[in-house]
Design a protein around this motif. Structure first.
Motif, PDB file in Angstrom:
ATOM      1  N   ILE A  10       0.843  -1.207   0.000  1.00 37.92           N
ATOM      2  CA  ILE A  10       0.000   0.000   0.000  1.00 37.92           C
ATOM      3  C   ILE A  10       0.870   1.246   0.000  1.00 37.92           C
ATOM      4  N   SER A  11       1.932   1.236   0.791  1.00 36.73           N
ATOM      5  CA  SER A  11       2.836   2.382   0.840  1.00 36.73           C
ATOM      6  C   SER A  11       3.452   2.649  -0.529  1.00 36.73           C
ATOM      7  N   GLU A  12       3.822   1.588  -1.230  1.00 43.11           N
ATOM      8  CA  GLU A  12       4.389   1.751  -2.577  1.00 43.11           C
ATOM      9  C   GLU A  12       3.349   2.307  -3.536  1.00 43.11           C
ATOM     10  N   ARG A  13       2.113   1.803  -3.419  1.00 42.96           N
ATOM     11  CA  ARG A  13       1.041   2.297  -4.302  1.00 42.96           C
ATOM     12  C   ARG A  13       0.761   3.781  -4.037  1.00 42.96           C
ATOM     13  N   VAL A  14       0.772   4.161  -2.774  1.00 46.32           N
ATOM     14  CA  VAL A  14       0.524   5.568  -2.426  1.00 46.32           C
ATOM     15  C   VAL A  14       1.637   6.452  -2.982  1.00 46.32           C
ATOM     16  N   TYR A  49      -5.320  12.638  -3.602  1.00 44.22           N
ATOM     17  CA  TYR A  49      -6.483  13.521  -3.721  1.00 44.22           C
ATOM     18  C   TYR A  49      -7.473  13.302  -2.586  1.00 44.22           C
ATOM     19  N   GLN A  50      -7.665  12.052  -2.197  1.00 42.70           N
ATOM     20  CA  GLN A  50      -8.641  11.702  -1.166  1.00 42.70           C
ATOM     21  C   GLN A  50      -7.930  11.062   0.025  1.00 42.70           C
ATOM     22  N   PRO A  51      -8.602  11.019   1.190  1.00 43.07           N
ATOM     23  CA  PRO A  51      -8.070  10.203   2.283  1.00 43.07           C
ATOM     24  C   PRO A  51      -7.977   8.740   1.842  1.00 43.07           C
ATOM     25  N   ILE A  52      -6.951   8.043   2.298  1.00 42.72           N
ATOM     26  CA  ILE A  52      -6.756   6.640   1.942  1.00 42.72           C
ATOM     27  C   ILE A  52      -7.548   5.783   2.923  1.00 42.72           C
ATOM     28  N   TYR A  53      -8.483   4.991   2.404  1.00 46.19           N
ATOM     29  CA  TYR A  53      -9.398   4.223   3.243  1.00 46.19           C
ATOM     30  C   TYR A  53      -8.623   3.291   4.177  1.00 46.19           C
ATOM     31  N   GLY A  54      -8.904   3.419   5.480  1.00 48.57           N
ATOM     32  CA  GLY A  54      -8.308   2.542   6.470  1.00 48.57           C
ATOM     33  C   GLY A  54      -6.874   2.878   6.830  1.00 48.57           C
ATOM     34  N   HIS A  55      -6.338   4.002   6.308  1.00 53.08           N
ATOM     35  CA  HIS A  55      -4.932   4.347   6.560  1.00 53.08           C
ATOM     36  C   HIS A  55      -4.819   5.838   6.854  1.00 53.08           C
ATOM     37  N   ILE A  56      -5.046   6.178   8.096  1.00 51.43           N
ATOM     38  CA  ILE A  56      -4.999   7.588   8.494  1.00 51.43           C
ATOM     39  C   ILE A  56      -3.596   8.149   8.370  1.00 51.43           C
ATOM     40  N   GLU A  57      -2.583   7.253   8.377  1.00 54.22           N
ATOM     41  CA  GLU A  57      -1.204   7.730   8.293  1.00 54.22           C
ATOM     42  C   GLU A  57      -0.902   8.391   6.940  1.00 54.22           C
ATOM     43  N   ALA A 102     -11.137   7.924  -8.207  1.00 51.73           N
ATOM     44  CA  ALA A 102      -9.868   8.401  -7.637  1.00 51.73           C
ATOM     45  C   ALA A 102      -9.257   7.310  -6.757  1.00 51.73           C
ATOM     46  N   GLN A 103      -8.993   7.627  -5.494  1.00 49.78           N
ATOM     47  CA  GLN A 103      -8.370   6.618  -4.616  1.00 49.78           C
ATOM     48  C   GLN A 103      -9.391   5.778  -3.841  1.00 49.78           C
ATOM     49  N   GLY A 104     -10.672   5.847  -4.261  1.00 51.79           N
ATOM     50  CA  GLY A 104     -11.679   4.915  -3.779  1.00 51.79           C
ATOM     51  C   GLY A 104     -12.293   5.234  -2.432  1.00 51.79           C
ATOM     52  N   TYR A 105     -12.148   6.458  -1.943  1.00 56.23           N
ATOM     53  CA  TYR A 105     -12.646   6.781  -0.601  1.00 56.23           C
ATOM     54  C   TYR A 105     -14.148   6.543  -0.490  1.00 56.23           C
ATOM     55  N   PHE A 106     -14.918   7.073  -1.437  1.00 57.61           N
ATOM     56  CA  PHE A 106     -16.372   6.909  -1.370  1.00 57.61           C
ATOM     57  C   PHE A 106     -16.779   5.469  -1.696  1.00 57.61           C
ATOM     58  N   SER A 107     -16.070   4.840  -2.611  1.00 61.93           N
ATOM     59  CA  SER A 107     -16.379   3.455  -2.973  1.00 61.93           C
ATOM     60  C   SER A 107     -16.271   2.539  -1.765  1.00 61.93           C
ATOM     61  N   PHE A 108     -15.164   2.644  -1.026  1.00 60.25           N
ATOM     62  CA  PHE A 108     -14.952   1.760   0.110  1.00 60.25           C
ATOM     63  C   PHE A 108     -15.945   2.043   1.231  1.00 60.25           C
ATOM     64  N   ASN A 109     -16.252   3.306   1.474  1.00 61.59           N
ATOM     65  CA  ASN A 109     -17.204   3.628   2.545  1.00 61.59           C
ATOM     66  C   ASN A 109     -18.611   3.136   2.212  1.00 61.59           C
ATOM     67  N   CYS A 127      -6.362   1.160  -5.354  1.00 61.28           N
ATOM     68  CA  CYS A 127      -7.686   0.671  -4.956  1.00 61.28           C
ATOM     69  C   CYS A 127      -7.716  -0.857  -4.912  1.00 61.28           C
ATOM     70  N   ARG A 128      -7.093  -1.488  -5.877  1.00 64.64           N
ATOM     71  CA  ARG A 128      -7.085  -2.962  -5.897  1.00 64.64           C
ATOM     72  C   ARG A 128      -6.287  -3.520  -4.730  1.00 64.64           C
ATOM     73  N   THR A 129      -5.205  -2.851  -4.385  1.00 63.38           N
ATOM     74  CA  THR A 129      -4.419  -3.307  -3.236  1.00 63.38           C
ATOM     75  C   THR A 129      -5.213  -3.133  -1.941  1.00 63.38           C
ATOM     76  N   LEU A 130      -5.919  -2.005  -1.809  1.00 63.98           N
ATOM     77  CA  LEU A 130      -6.770  -1.799  -0.632  1.00 63.98           C
ATOM     78  C   LEU A 130      -7.895  -2.835  -0.586  1.00 63.98           C
ATOM     79  N   ALA A 131      -8.434  -3.190  -1.753  1.00 63.77           N
ATOM     80  CA  ALA A 131      -9.498  -4.200  -1.796  1.00 63.77           C
ATOM     81  C   ALA A 131      -8.980  -5.556  -1.337  1.00 63.77           C
ATOM     82  N   GLU A 132      -7.726  -5.880  -1.670  1.00 66.24           N
ATOM     83  CA  GLU A 132      -7.130  -7.128  -1.188  1.00 66.24           C
ATOM     84  C   GLU A 132      -6.990  -7.107   0.334  1.00 66.24           C
ATOM     85  N   GLU A 133      -6.783  -5.925   0.883  1.00 68.15           N
ATOM     86  CA  GLU A 133      -6.675  -5.783   2.336  1.00 68.15           C
ATOM     87  C   GLU A 133      -8.027  -5.974   3.015  1.00 68.15           C
ATOM     88  N   HIS A 134      -9.126  -5.789   2.248  1.00 66.37           N
ATOM     89  CA  HIS A 134     -10.482  -5.904   2.813  1.00 66.37           C
ATOM     90  C   HIS A 134     -11.307  -6.878   1.972  1.00 66.37           C
TER      91      HIS A 134
END
Length: 692
Positions: free
Chosen positions: A10-14, A21-29, A68-75, A96-103
């Motif tokens: 995820i860090s590499e993808r970010v 552009y958007q907050p990263i879902y599940g990663h406040i850091e 974008a980075q999927g903020y609304f999609s994931f919520n 987004c695909r990497t975040l989806a693998e995380e969830h």
């Protein structure tokens, strides 16, 4: 502490993103670096989602265009939605695909694509809700307003509802000039358009509007319902009096009034809805008021939703020539007007289109926004009681004409049928200060017991004729107005048709232009590829040409070398040996004879080579010359040195000391198979030499 592989991915993808552009879902850091806050819009979007989910009765299928980075999609997926996110940037989708693998518990997927292509492929009812947040201004800038309207129309036709955020023409950015003056113009094919809120972006201080729009549902203040039909007029005789600023959405259970509030009529539209809201909270149960469901306003619109009273407008019953109990209807109206008057309230627009006939046949006053404490009618003849005389004529004769430019002028008793004429005559005989709805109701009930006709005096006849003449003038003016409106309507339809045709032509030309550009792009890429392949092939040809020339030069050098001349006898003997061997095999005598011939030939060759070497070694200059030539052929040179060393003609090189015989098994086990084979051959050769 070492980061987990998932976090590293995820860090590499970010880090690959062109912009967070958007907050990263599940990663406040990572979210503290986001360009734009999304929580305020998410609150509105989730409110719409939950309202639609309740109305439809199941989790929704959502398409997020420009995710974008999927903020609304994931919520939304977290709320139970099945979500598909689309964006044209590969870096966004990779994240987004990497975040989806995380969830894996979320029903969500992502793909790389453009908004235009995705919308073209949408099928009927494939999605319940479509999101298009701050993405269509790019489409408008690239393809124009009309082409974008066509894409949004496709969404309206196939999807239950949509949420859009549009950029505005006032924004100080390069694409702002391409945007329409009013973003509502983009949603012409959505009957229900409601501005949820406005939100600033990271680009400028101009706040963008966030809309919910639908052809099938209304959504207000966290409540949604499917409407059966909608209209921009409250009744058949309105004829644009509100300038197209009002829309009504009607179902079996509810009615929604959504009014625009431009400055010129803001007070009227907003004031009427606010008045209706206040009245609905005041009316007693005996008047059976409907339930207020929602009320609110913003800078551009006001709205009210309430339960609906089932029934048919009295006006519609008149126009459809349905049987009417005029006495019962008028009596019901008087009773309700009396109850309102007792509360200090008056309905200033008691008309045939504001009387509802319920399935039981009872008449009920509607348009609660017309009820106030002011005892004055909204138009001529102004007096609230005289206005009821006009209504009495319309109810008793089942006649209603458009109220423009002026209402029907029949307010005298002399054009009314019984018992309405007796009732009106009684009113005319009393001073105006004694008039009230209570008195009118008592007089009407007594008139039901009176028979015969009203005594007619000359002045009564004159009043009848005057009213008839005035009415003819009114009808003539209405015919002129209707013809003018019909002409305007025809011209407007022609202009709209021309605009649609022009939009289609522009869209088709744009498609052709895009196809041509795509063809040019594909062929340009192909030409570039072919040119690159051609250059590579030319380089390979040049490489092998030089290799061939080098090989030719080496061959010629070899053919003219002293070593080639010296070894000529060897080649002759080798060819002779090969000839004898082939002949022996041909005659099936390959056994001992062949072996004998080979050994004989080798012995002859070894002897000749040995004598030649001894001679050369004794000639210093010749030895030096031959060594210089043989150095060009290391393999041949090495073989000749080994031959000379084995025959004792030269001393062995330090690095060429052979393995001593009798090596241990451990030493031999370290050799490779090939090295072991060479070692065994050396042992055999050394034994043979010892035997000699």
């Amino acid at each position: 502490m070492k980061a987990s592989p998932t976090f590293q991915a995820i860090s590499e993808r970010v880090s690959d993103l062109p912009e967070i552009y958007q907050p990263i879902y599940g990663h406040i850091e990572f979210s503290t670096e986001a360009s734009r806050s999304c929580e305020d819009r998410l609150e509105r979007i989730l409110q719409v989602y939950r309202a639609l989910e309740t109305a439809i009765g199941r989790p929704l299928r959502v398409l997020d265009i420009g995710c974008a980075q999927g903020y609304f999609s994931f919520n939304l997926a977290e709320c139970g939605a099945s979500v598909r996110g689309v964006d044209y940037l590969p870096q966004n989708i990779n994240l987004c695909r990497t975040l989806a693998e995380e969830h894996p518990e979320l029903d969500i997927c992502f793909e790389i694509d453009r908004a235009e292509a995705v919308i073209d492929r949408i099928t009927q009812d494939q999605y319940d809700l479509v999101l298009g947040l701050s993405v269509f201004h790019h489409v408008i800038h690239e393809h124009g307003v009309l082409a974008s309207q066509k894409l949004l129309s496709r969404i309206s036709e196939t999807t239950r509802a949509a949420i859009f955020e549009f950029a505005l023409k006032e924004e100080p950015l390069y694409w702002a000039k391409s945007q329409p003056d009013n973003p509502d113009a983009l949603l012409v094919d959505f009957p229900f358009i409601h501005e949820l809120s406005r939100h600033q972006t990271h680009l400028c201080e101009v706040a963008r509007p966030l809309y919910v729009a639908s052809r099938r549902y209304w959504v207000l203040d966290g409540i949604a319902d499917e409407y059966d039909h909608w209209t921009d007029t409250s009744h058949a005789l309105e004829r644009g009096v509100h300038e197209g600023t009002r829309r009504y959405f009607i179902s079996e259970r509810t009615i929604v009034k959504l009014f625009k509030i431009p400055n010129r009529i803001k007070e009227v539209n907003f004031g009427e809805l606010e008045q209706e809201k206040d009245i609905l909270t005041l009316l007693p149960e005996k008047l059976s008021p409907p339930q207020l469901l929602a009320f609110g306003s913003n800078e551009s619109e006001a709205w009210l939703a309430r339960s609906i009273i089932p029934g048919t407008l009295f006006l519609d019953k008149i126009t459809q020539n349905e049987p009417i109990d005029s006495v019962a209807v008028f009596k019901d109206v008087l009773q309700q007007a009396k109850l309102l008057e007792e509360l200090g309230l008056y309905h200033n627009d008691i008309r045939t289109w504001n009387i509802l006939i319920t399935p039981s046949g009872k008449a009920s006053l509607i348009d609660y926004g017309a009820i106030s404490s002011r005892p004055r009618d909204c138009v001529w003849p102004d007096n609230i009681y005289l206005s009821l005389l006009v209504l009495a004529y319309e109810i008793s004769t089942a006649t209603t004409i458009p109220p423009r430019p002026i209402r029907l002028t029949s307010i005298s008793p002399y054009n009314l049928p019984a018992p309405f004429n007796h009732w009106a005559a009684k009113l005319w005989s009393l001073p105006l200060e004694q008039w009230s709805f209570s008195m009118m109701l008592d007089a009407f009930e007594r008139s039901l017991q009176v028979s015969g006709s009203v005594v007619e005096l000359p002045e009564h006849l004159w009043m009848q004729k005057m009213e008839a003449a005035i009415q003819k003038l009114i009808k003539y003016g209405q015919e002129i107005e209707k013809n003018s409106q019909d002409a305007i309507f025809s011209i407007k339809n022609t202009l709209e048709e021309n605009e649609r045709n022009l939009a289609d032509i522009n869209f088709q030309n744009q498609q052709r232009f895009e196809n041509l550009n795509e063809f040019i792009r594909r062929n340009s890429n192909r030409i570039t590829t072919l040119e690159s392949e051609s250059r590579i092939k030319d380089e390979k040809i040049e490489f092998w040409r030089k290799r061939s020339e080098d090989a030719e030069r080496q061959l010629q050098a070899l053919l003219h070398s002293t070593s080639w001349k010296i070894t000529k006898p060897v080649r002759i003997v080798s060819r002779a040996s090969h000839y004898l061997l082939q002949k022996a095999r041909a005659e099936h005598q390959a056994g001992n004879l062949v072996e004998l011939i080979n050994r004989a030939v080798k012995a002859v060759l070894r002897g000749a080579l040995l004598r030649l070497m001894r001679y050369v070694l004794n000639q210093q200059e010749l030895r030096q010359l031959i060594n210089e030539q043989l150095n060009k052929y290391p393999s041949l040179h090495e073989r000749l040195k080994r031959f000379a060393w084995h025959r004792g003609l030269i001393a062995p090189a330090p690095h060429a000391t052979p393995f001593p015989l009798g090596q241990s098994e451990a030493d031999l086990s370290r050799l490779t198979p090939r090295a072991l084979n060479i070692y065994q051959e050396l042992q055999v050769a050394m034994q043979k030499r010892g035997d000699k």
